[in-house]
Design a protein around this motif. Structure first.
Motif: not given
Length: 351
Positions: A31-48
């Protein structure tokens, strides 16, 4: 070698922050990318492997996004203090038939080496770090692989340290931000400096691009941070009630529940300072909670998960910045464009 932000074709100066533990979803990033912004995936706590799968899902739909990792910066907890805190919490755990591990504190580095290797093998447009500083050779390796590298900082001194290891840009976080503080010194009380003032101080100290975050609740907040010298702002709490949010129903409901009247900084949930809605857990256990991350995070995790499933907001870590009342039920694209001062732009691109 540090690079500028021209390698990121991002037009909207409002980005979607990484929120570990579920709120940041691939749909939110898209959604962030589709309006010309940038979004983050949160890698914390996730298995690789799980993080790799999320990166693949996002990459299939958008070209520009970020991944945030928790860089190691352990806060050791004394065994006696850990046991005393576990004993204090056990009556709460009894309500959910849980036995807390009072004798063994779990310490880990959130699979740091494996996640770093993942981003070296499959680079992404932007990698950001929180909690600790990566080594200079790790930063250089990531840059050589094609990643732009950012460090989250809370003071000008931290910004100088980040510049010394060669990062490309800084994410400047005020103490008004929801969730964990990125402070590199968790034992030191956080200074309540307004975000525009903090941005100006960091910009004066370090000539790197800045993204500002913490307490952004309306377009005026965005404009103030940009006037202070930020390249963009990053919002998290404002997105928690959007259609694409992965925050629990209990968390989303609490943001508009009149029973919750303020936020507090607390280490009671995880052993690191974090801003949350004030509830019975923060009132009861903040006075007795030791510092100790990630040991306290692992200690309280089962209790927090059980409370979330039961919609028991007395015991949940209700992360929230000071502008939490501004969170709305709407598409994330509308939140981001509204905070950028362009509410009509949400309709210009697919959501």
């Amino acid at each position: 070698m540090p690079r500028d932000l021209t390698s990121l074709p991002v037009e909207l100066p409002v980005w979607a922050a990484p929120m570990a533990g579920g709120p940041s979803t691939p749909d939110l990033v898209r959604a962030a990318a589709h309006v010309g912004g940038l979004g983050f995936l949160a890698g914390g706590y996730l298995p690789p492997a799980d993080l790799a799968a999320l990166i693949a899902r996002v990459r299939a739909g958008v070209a520009v996004f970020g991944v945030n990792l928790f860089a190691p910066n352990p806060v050791p907890v004394a065994p006696d203090a850990y046991r005393a805190y576990a004993d204090a919490l056990q009556p709460e755990a009894d309500r959910y038939d849980l036995v807390l591990p009072a004798d063994t504190a779990t310490e880990d580095d959130d699979a740091w080496a494996d996640k770093l290797e993942l981003l070296l093998r499959t680079p992404v447009p932007l990698v950001s770090f929180t909690f600790g500083l990566p080594a200079a050779d790790a930063v250089l390796a990531l840059q050589d692989a094609g990643n732009l590298v950012a460090q989250t900082v809370t003071t000008p001194a931290e910004a100088l340290a980040a510049a010394d290891v060669g990062v490309d840009l800084l994410i400047v976080q005020a103490s008004s931000a929801g969730g964990h503080s990125a402070t590199l010194a968790p034992a030191v009380p956080l200074a309540a400096i307004p975000l525009p003032e903090l941005v100006a101080e960091v910009r004066h100290a370090v000539p790197l691009p800045v993204v500002a975050t913490g307490g952004i609740a309306d377009p005026a907040d965005t404009a103030a941070a940009l006037r202070a010298g930020a390249h963009a702002v990053m919002v998290g709490t404002a997105l928690l009630r959007t259609h694409e949010s992965g925050a629990s129903a209990a968390h989303q409901d609490a943001l508009v529940d009149p029973a919750f009247t303020e936020t507090v900084l607390t280490r009671a949930f995880t052993g690191r300072p974090a801003r949350a809605l004030r509830n019975r857990f923060t009132d009861t256990y903040e006075p007795v909670a030791p510092l100790g991350y990630p040991a306290l995070h692992h200690l309280t995790g089962p209790l927090r998960r059980a409370a979330t499933a039961a919609h028991d907001t007395d015991l949940i870590h209700l992360w929230a910045g000071t502008g939490y009342r501004a969170a709305r039920v709407e598409p994330a694209a509308r939140t981001l464009t509204r905070l950028a001062g362009h509410p009509d732009r949400a309709d210009l691109r697919p959501n």
